[in-house]
Write a protein that holds these residues in place. Structure first.
Motif, PDB file in Angstrom:
ATOM      1  N   GLU A 125       0.815  -1.218   0.000  1.00 54.85           N
ATOM      2  CA  GLU A 125       0.000   0.000   0.000  1.00 54.85           C
ATOM      3  C   GLU A 125       0.850   1.270   0.000  1.00 54.85           C
ATOM      4  O   GLU A 125       0.505   2.251  -0.653  1.00 54.85           O
ATOM      5  N   GLU A 126       1.950   1.250   0.746  1.00 54.03           N
ATOM      6  CA  GLU A 126       2.713   2.480   1.005  1.00 54.03           C
ATOM      7  C   GLU A 126       4.064   2.531   0.289  1.00 54.03           C
ATOM      8  O   GLU A 126       4.792   3.517   0.437  1.00 54.03           O
ATOM      9  N   TYR A 127       4.451   1.466  -0.412  1.00 54.13           N
ATOM     10  CA  TYR A 127       5.722   1.385  -1.152  1.00 54.13           C
ATOM     11  C   TYR A 127       6.933   1.106  -0.270  1.00 54.13           C
ATOM     12  O   TYR A 127       7.971   0.669  -0.774  1.00 54.13           O
ATOM     13  N   ALA A 128       6.849   1.372   1.021  1.00 52.52           N
ATOM     14  CA  ALA A 128       7.982   1.135   1.911  1.00 52.52           C
ATOM     15  C   ALA A 128       7.464   0.924   3.321  1.00 52.52           C
ATOM     16  O   ALA A 128       6.614   1.681   3.797  1.00 52.52           O
ATOM     17  N   ALA A 129       7.982  -0.109   4.002  1.00 54.51           N
ATOM     18  CA  ALA A 129       7.514  -0.393   5.357  1.00 54.51           C
ATOM     19  C   ALA A 129       8.615  -1.073   6.161  1.00 54.51           C
ATOM     20  O   ALA A 129       9.386  -1.876   5.623  1.00 54.51           O
TER      21      ALA A 129
END
Length: 223
Positions: A125-129
């Protein structure tokens, strides 16, 4: 297809022995095998890339034969820095690949399946986690004159791995020249101006660095 890059470049010096820490046995099985098994258990189709110093490849392959270890993985050479090792691992992913790539410390064999899932789902969802844990000890900022002062531990988090990113974003980040400010893989991505989502890690996801950590690891396996 998703990938995991497992970086294992330790020399074992803090363990006090000649065997690199990623190869030390925990309950009879090398640490690195336990780490690989955890990601294979999460997703048996995940592409696994193992980053090792070149002079450790032969020993690792010997261990795989001795332990009848057959989980498929690609081995690439490590670099002189974490940045270079991660970049080498990334280069093993096909250039036309889409999806997510995680980067994980080879000596964190107790990452939970739930933590892995949270990281990959958030990165989708956020591209980076990245996974984090609350600080439970009191923290003190130390300066050179007054002995320092306590800081609010609620303002801080302990960062773990895997750190998971969109593959295209990760390639762009690692095309940059190395900087001293790159303290982990997330900091490389953040330098592009990207936000990194945080998710809950798990307390057992410790990095095995000292002999005490190995004792904890033995206890975790037994229980």
């Amino acid at each position: 297809m998703n990938y995991i890059i497992i970086v294992a470049g330790g020399k074992g010096l803090r363990m006090g022995g000649e065997i690199p820490k990623q190869f030390l046995p925990v309950a009879g099985k090398p640490v690195l095998m336990r780490t690989i098994e955890r990601f294979h258990e999460y997703d048996s189709d995940m592409g696994i890339i193992l980053v090792l110093p070149h002079d450790q490849h032969e020993y690792w392959q010997q261990l795989c034969r001795e332990h009848d270890f057959h989980i498929a993985h690609t081995i690439v050479d490590g670099g002189s820095t974490r940045f270079e090792s991660s970049k080498n691992g990334l280069s093993a992913i096909p250039t036309d690949a889409e999806g997510l790539a995680g980067i994980h410390d080879g000596v964190r064999p107790f990452v939970s399946l739930e933590t892995i899932e949270r990281c990959y789902e958030a990165a989708e969802e956020e591209y980076a986690a990245i996974p984090v844990m609350p600080v439970i000890d009191t923290l003190r900022y130390v300066d050179s004159h007054e002995g320092g002062h306590n800081v609010q531990r609620s303002d801080y988090r302990i960062v773990q791995t895997p750190q998971v990113f969109d593959i295209a974003l990760l390639r762009q980040a690692f095309n940059q020249p190395y900087r001293d400010s790159f303290t982990d893989d997330a900091s490389v991505v953040e330098s592009l101006g990207c936000n990194v989502a945080i998710v809950e890690g798990n307390r057992e996801n410790i990095k095995l660095t000292t002999p005490y950590d190995l004792m904890v690891a033995e206890s975790l396996v037994r229980n």
